[in-house]
Scaffold this motif. Structure first.
Motif: not given
Length: 103
Positions: A1-3, A5-6, A9, A45-46, A49
């Motif tokens: 998920m972090d990758r 979102v990054a 962005t 959450t996803s 985000r």
């Protein structure tokens, strides 16, 4: 998920579509919190985000968020799935005090 979102962005996204979800059956009293979170995470959450970098930072655009038909009914032995799918269906319209057009 972090990758993911990054990666989103800073992109200019005019239109997006989000659809994620998992189901896990069983009586609520027989499931543990970790199992419940594994269902809630993709739905709630996803969605939050991913929607933020796509739309909220930019302040405009269109985002289609879909959910399963389970969002429209109570679910015996699927209570966490159905409730979190319901949030996916209706929650984003109410989040952060922003109004959107209902589906």
């Amino acid at each position: 998920m972090d990758r993911l979102v990054a990666a989103l962005t800073g992109l200019t996204v005019d239109v997006g579509a989000l659809r994620a979800g998992v189901g896990r059956g069983g009586a609520l009293v027989d499931t543990d919190t970790a199992d419940d979170q594994s269902v809630i995470g993709p739905h709630v959450t996803s969605t939050v985000r991913l929607a933020e970098p796509i739309l909220l930072a930019r302040g405009e655009g269109r985002l289609l968020i879909t959910s399963s038909v389970a969002a429209t009914m109570p679910g015996s032995f699927q209570s966490v799935h159905n409730a979190s799918a319901q949030w996916t269906r209706d929650g984003p319209r109410r989040s952060r005090g922003r109004r959107t057009t209902p589906s």
